[in-house]
Design an enzyme around this catalytic site. Structure first.
Site, PDB file in Angstrom:
ATOM      1  N   ARG A 131      33.601  25.616  20.678  1.00  0.00           N
ATOM      2  CA  ARG A 131      35.002  25.196  20.618  1.00  0.00           C
ATOM      3  C   ARG A 131      35.108  23.709  20.291  1.00  0.00           C
ATOM      4  O   ARG A 131      36.116  23.280  19.717  1.00  0.00           O
ATOM      5  CB  ARG A 131      35.688  25.431  21.976  1.00  0.00           C
ATOM      6  CG  ARG A 131      35.955  26.884  22.300  1.00  0.00           C
ATOM      7  CD  ARG A 131      36.783  26.968  23.567  1.00  0.00           C
ATOM      8  NE  ARG A 131      37.802  25.945  23.544  1.00  0.00           N
ATOM      9  CZ  ARG A 131      38.158  25.194  24.584  1.00  0.00           C
ATOM     10  NH1 ARG A 131      37.592  25.367  25.754  1.00  0.00           N
ATOM     11  NH2 ARG A 131      39.088  24.283  24.471  1.00  0.00           N
ATOM     12  N   ASP A 143      36.210  14.247  30.196  1.00  0.00           N
ATOM     13  CA  ASP A 143      35.456  15.084  29.250  1.00  0.00           C
ATOM     14  C   ASP A 143      33.995  14.662  29.121  1.00  0.00           C
ATOM     15  O   ASP A 143      33.217  15.320  28.429  1.00  0.00           O
ATOM     16  CB  ASP A 143      36.128  15.061  27.868  1.00  0.00           C
ATOM     17  CG  ASP A 143      37.393  15.906  27.840  1.00  0.00           C
ATOM     18  OD1 ASP A 143      37.658  16.629  28.828  1.00  0.00           O
ATOM     19  OD2 ASP A 143      38.131  15.840  26.838  1.00  0.00           O
ATOM     20  N   LYS A 187      38.073  16.482  17.901  1.00  0.00           N
ATOM     21  CA  LYS A 187      38.777  17.752  18.170  1.00  0.00           C
ATOM     22  C   LYS A 187      40.145  17.477  18.802  1.00  0.00           C
ATOM     23  O   LYS A 187      41.149  18.054  18.402  1.00  0.00           O
ATOM     24  CB  LYS A 187      37.942  18.613  19.116  1.00  0.00           C
ATOM     25  CG  LYS A 187      38.700  19.786  19.705  1.00  0.00           C
ATOM     26  CD  LYS A 187      37.870  20.575  20.675  1.00  0.00           C
ATOM     27  CE  LYS A 187      37.938  20.102  22.113  1.00  0.00           C
ATOM     28  NZ  LYS A 187      39.151  20.476  22.867  1.00  0.00           N
ATOM     29  N   ASN A 188      40.186  16.588  19.775  1.00  0.00           N
ATOM     30  CA  ASN A 188      41.435  16.373  20.509  1.00  0.00           C
ATOM     31  C   ASN A 188      42.470  15.583  19.707  1.00  0.00           C
ATOM     32  O   ASN A 188      43.612  15.428  20.143  1.00  0.00           O
ATOM     33  CB  ASN A 188      41.156  15.688  21.849  1.00  0.00           C
ATOM     34  CG  ASN A 188      40.522  16.652  22.840  1.00  0.00           C
ATOM     35  OD1 ASN A 188      40.426  17.850  22.567  1.00  0.00           O
ATOM     36  ND2 ASN A 188      40.080  16.144  23.980  1.00  0.00           N
ATOM     37  N   ARG A 205      45.970  23.395  35.702  1.00  0.00           N
ATOM     38  CA  ARG A 205      46.534  22.818  34.485  1.00  0.00           C
ATOM     39  C   ARG A 205      47.979  23.236  34.216  1.00  0.00           C
ATOM     40  O   ARG A 205      48.266  23.966  33.263  1.00  0.00           O
ATOM     41  CB  ARG A 205      45.644  23.141  33.285  1.00  0.00           C
ATOM     42  CG  ARG A 205      44.237  22.628  33.475  1.00  0.00           C
ATOM     43  CD  ARG A 205      43.377  22.841  32.267  1.00  0.00           C
ATOM     44  NE  ARG A 205      43.548  21.774  31.293  1.00  0.00           N
ATOM     45  CZ  ARG A 205      42.739  21.592  30.257  1.00  0.00           C
ATOM     46  NH1 ARG A 205      41.750  22.403  30.051  1.00  0.00           N
ATOM     47  NH2 ARG A 205      42.926  20.599  29.424  1.00  0.00           N
ATOM     48  N   CYS A 231      40.352  26.284  28.767  1.00  0.00           N
ATOM     49  CA  CYS A 231      39.153  26.060  29.575  1.00  0.00           C
ATOM     50  C   CYS A 231      39.448  26.308  31.056  1.00  0.00           C
ATOM     51  O   CYS A 231      40.534  25.997  31.541  1.00  0.00           O
ATOM     52  CB  CYS A 231      38.695  24.618  29.406  1.00  0.00           C
ATOM     53  SG  CYS A 231      37.308  24.431  28.323  1.00  0.00           S
TER      54      CYS A 231
HETATM   55  C1  UD1 Z   1      43.616  16.739  27.117  1.00  0.00           C
HETATM   56  C2  UD1 Z   1      42.349  17.068  26.376  1.00  0.00           C
HETATM   57  C3  UD1 Z   1      41.233  17.417  27.352  1.00  0.00           C
HETATM   58  C4  UD1 Z   1      41.073  16.301  28.364  1.00  0.00           C
HETATM   59  C5  UD1 Z   1      42.405  15.930  29.017  1.00  0.00           C
HETATM   60  C6  UD1 Z   1      42.306  14.712  29.919  1.00  0.00           C
HETATM   61  C7  UD1 Z   1      43.175  17.969  24.301  1.00  0.00           C
HETATM   62  C8  UD1 Z   1      43.344  19.144  23.415  1.00  0.00           C
HETATM   63  N1  UD1 Z   1      42.608  18.169  25.480  1.00  0.00           N
HETATM   64  O1  UD1 Z   1      43.984  17.909  27.831  1.00  0.00           O
HETATM   65  O2  UD1 Z   1      40.033  17.595  26.608  1.00  0.00           O
HETATM   66  O3  UD1 Z   1      40.170  16.710  29.366  1.00  0.00           O
HETATM   67  O4  UD1 Z   1      43.380  15.644  28.014  1.00  0.00           O
HETATM   68  O5  UD1 Z   1      41.799  13.634  29.229  1.00  0.00           O
HETATM   69  O6  UD1 Z   1      43.522  16.862  23.936  1.00  0.00           O
HETATM   70  N2  UD1 Z   1      49.074  17.981  34.276  1.00  0.00           N
HETATM   71  C9  UD1 Z   1      50.122  18.347  35.065  1.00  0.00           C
HETATM   72  N3  UD1 Z   1      51.268  18.745  34.442  1.00  0.00           N
HETATM   73  C10 UD1 Z   1      51.391  18.788  33.094  1.00  0.00           C
HETATM   74  C11 UD1 Z   1      50.315  18.402  32.297  1.00  0.00           C
HETATM   75  C12 UD1 Z   1      49.154  18.004  32.917  1.00  0.00           C
HETATM   76  O7  UD1 Z   1      50.047  18.320  36.288  1.00  0.00           O
HETATM   77  O8  UD1 Z   1      52.458  19.163  32.602  1.00  0.00           O
HETATM   78  C13 UD1 Z   1      47.816  17.561  34.923  1.00  0.00           C
HETATM   79  C14 UD1 Z   1      46.650  18.479  34.537  1.00  0.00           C
HETATM   80  O9  UD1 Z   1      46.624  19.630  35.358  1.00  0.00           O
HETATM   81  C15 UD1 Z   1      45.479  17.575  34.764  1.00  0.00           C
HETATM   82  C16 UD1 Z   1      46.021  16.193  34.351  1.00  0.00           C
HETATM   83  O10 UD1 Z   1      47.429  16.297  34.415  1.00  0.00           O
HETATM   84  O11 UD1 Z   1      45.127  17.568  36.113  1.00  0.00           O
HETATM   85  C17 UD1 Z   1      45.603  15.769  32.967  1.00  0.00           C
HETATM   86  O12 UD1 Z   1      46.026  16.716  32.028  1.00  0.00           O
HETATM   87  P1  UD1 Z   1      46.411  16.331  30.532  1.00  0.00           P
HETATM   88  O13 UD1 Z   1      46.224  14.874  30.317  1.00  0.00           O
HETATM   89  O14 UD1 Z   1      47.716  16.937  30.208  1.00  0.00           O
HETATM   90  O15 UD1 Z   1      45.272  17.099  29.727  1.00  0.00           O
HETATM   91  P2  UD1 Z   1      45.431  18.040  28.470  1.00  0.00           P
HETATM   92  O16 UD1 Z   1      46.430  17.470  27.510  1.00  0.00           O
HETATM   93  O17 UD1 Z   1      45.577  19.438  28.909  1.00  0.00           O
END
Ligand code: UD1
Length: 421
Positions: free
Chosen positions: A398, A306, A22-23, A123, A118
């Site tokens: 999902r 995850d 999915k990711n 986030r 989620c």
């Molecule tokens: C992706 C995955 C999700 C997984 C996560 C971490 C997808 C669609 N989803 O989510 O399943 O749990 O990676 O492996 O691929 N953060 C910030 N600022 C930002 C972006 C992120 O502070 O601009 C923080 C987030 O709040 C979180 C951490 O960084 O605490 C990790 O987030 P991130 O790696 O961006 O996860 P996603 O891409 O949202």
């Protein structure tokens, strides 16, 4: 509405086939925006999140054909319209924000509703925005929207404060059409990043370093037609590995890449689960007595956040004390409240959960609060005494393709039932 009804205690056996990740496919679907030619994605997991992002693309006037029979999605974004996307859809799923990078790359401006998704912590999207503005975009945030404008995107050196998966992907996609070279430092190293790079490279992008903490993207002017088969879902595979361990069963999992599963295999092996690794499959034997362990979630190649909720269910059934530390997301222990309804002994202290093993879960009525929390409840239900009813299973749909069908084929007593609230 639908719910799952599980009668616990069945031993499982046989084989299960893992779907594509999915990711991986969500950013890949977003990346089709960059390409005005036909993009075909094979072995597409037919998941709610996939349908949502396809709807987002359709709302931008992309031609999207979903062939459920052959698990194939064909997309042509030649006539894409650089309008705002559908707010309701974008708020439904955080990953919709992944269309920002490619829309900006292709049209030089885009306005999008702030993302939803989620319910696991705040986030933020600051790292996405920091990267896009380093490429020359002017960003405005206000009234629930983000708007980015750039006459021209210019390659740049970007160092991420944290190796965010989504930020790395958004920057890679925007940079693919920028002028000159972009270097992303402290980039995410997840296998799904590598898969996105494979897709982009297959359509003509110039990228190197994917899978390491430094990714280089040399912008190109246009792209060509592409057919891509995404990687297998390591989180679905990991969930089935834990299924074998929690039900004290032995079965085979087909469609795995052992390298992607290393952190999960390492922890399960430490607990006493036997894992036999073959070329594209693994056999997991959870019939031995297991030991408690400590786990800390980390960006790849650390233990994946995850898999944290599913691991919590397993550790609840293991005598002794285990500690889980969640470092990636705040507020990601929502499953603990529901597991406690089933008899779990879990104490949460900030980002740590202390788990005392119990004899067995007791079947209860519980609610899936997010995708992986839902998977954790299924796992608990499979081993619980009596019947477990899980509501709000749309969260589970999902990210897991036909989970109850796959479990039934292994011998689980699980039914999906429709009901009115
Ligand atoms: C992706 C995955 C999700 C997984 C996560 C971490 C997808 C669609 N989803 O989510 O399943 O749990 O990676 O492996 O691929 N953060 C910030 N600022 C930002 C972006 C992120 O502070 O601009 C923080 C987030 O709040 C979180 C951490 O960084 O605490 C990790 O987030 P991130 O790696 O961006 O996860 P996603 O891409 O949202």
């Amino acid at each position: 509405m639908e719910k799952l009804i599980i009668k616990g205690g069945k031993k499982l056996e046989g084989e299960v086939n893992i779907s594509a990740a999915k990711n991986s496919v969500l950013p890949i679907l977003a990346a089709t925006i960059l390409n005005g030619n036909n993009c075909t994605i094979e072995n597409m997991p037919m998941l709610e999140d996939v349908f949502v992002i396809c709807e987002v693309l359709k709302s931008l006037k992309a031609n999207v054909i979903i062939d459920k029979l052959n698990n194939r999605v064909k997309i042509n974004t030649a006539n894409l319209f650089d309008n705002e996307s559908n707010d309701e859809l974008v708020r439904k799923m955080r990953a919709s924000f992944l269309i920002m990078g490619p829309m900006l790359g292709r049209f030089g401006n885009f306005k999008i509703s702030l993302p939803g998704g989620c319910n696991i912590g705040t986030r933020p999207i600051d790292l996405h925005l920091k990267g896009l503005s380093a490429l020359g975009a002017e960003i405005t945030v206000g009234h629930g929207y983000v708007e980015a404008n750039a006459k021209k995107l210019i390659g740049s050196n970007i160092y991420l404060d944290y190796p965010s998966v989504g930020a790395t992907e958004n920057i890679m996609m925007a940079a693919a059409l920028a002028e000159g070279e972009t270097v992303i430092g402290n980039a995410a190293e997840e296998p799904e990043i590598v898969d996105l790079a494979m897709f982009l490279k297959a359509m003509g992008a110039q990228i190197s370093g994917e899978g390491t903490d430094t990714i280089r993207i040399l912008g190109v002017k246009d792209f060509k037609e592409v057919v891509h088969k995404p990687i297998y879902d390591r989180i679905e595979a990991g969930t089935f590995m834990i299924t074998a361990a929690i039900t004290k069963s032995l079965f085979k999992i087909n469609g795995v890449n052992e390298v992607h599963l290393k952190p999960i295999i390492a922890k399960l092996t430490e607990m006493g689960v036997a894992v036999e690794i073959n070329k594209n499959s693994i056999i997991v034997d959870g019939r031995k007595k297991l030991n408690p362990i400590d786990i800390k979630t980390m960006p790849y190649p650390g233990f994946p956040t995850d898999m944290q909720a599913q691991m919590m269910s397993l550790l609840c059934t293991v005598k002794g004390t285990s500690i889980i530390t969640e470092t990636v997301f705040e507020n990601r222990f929502m499953q603990a409240v529901e597991l406690k309804r089933m008899g779990a002994n879990i104490k949460i202290d900030g980002r740590s959960a202390v788990i005392e093993g119990i004899d067995t879960f007791t079947g209860s009525e519980v609610k899936a609060t997010d995708l992986r929390a839902g998977a954790a409840l299924i796992l608990a239900g499979l081993t619980a005494e009596g019947t477990t009813v899980i509501e709000d299973i749309y969260h589970i749909d999902r990210g897991y393709v036909s989970i109850e069908e796959k479990l039934k084929r292994l011998g689980a007593d699980i039914e999906r039932v429709s009901y009115c609230k």
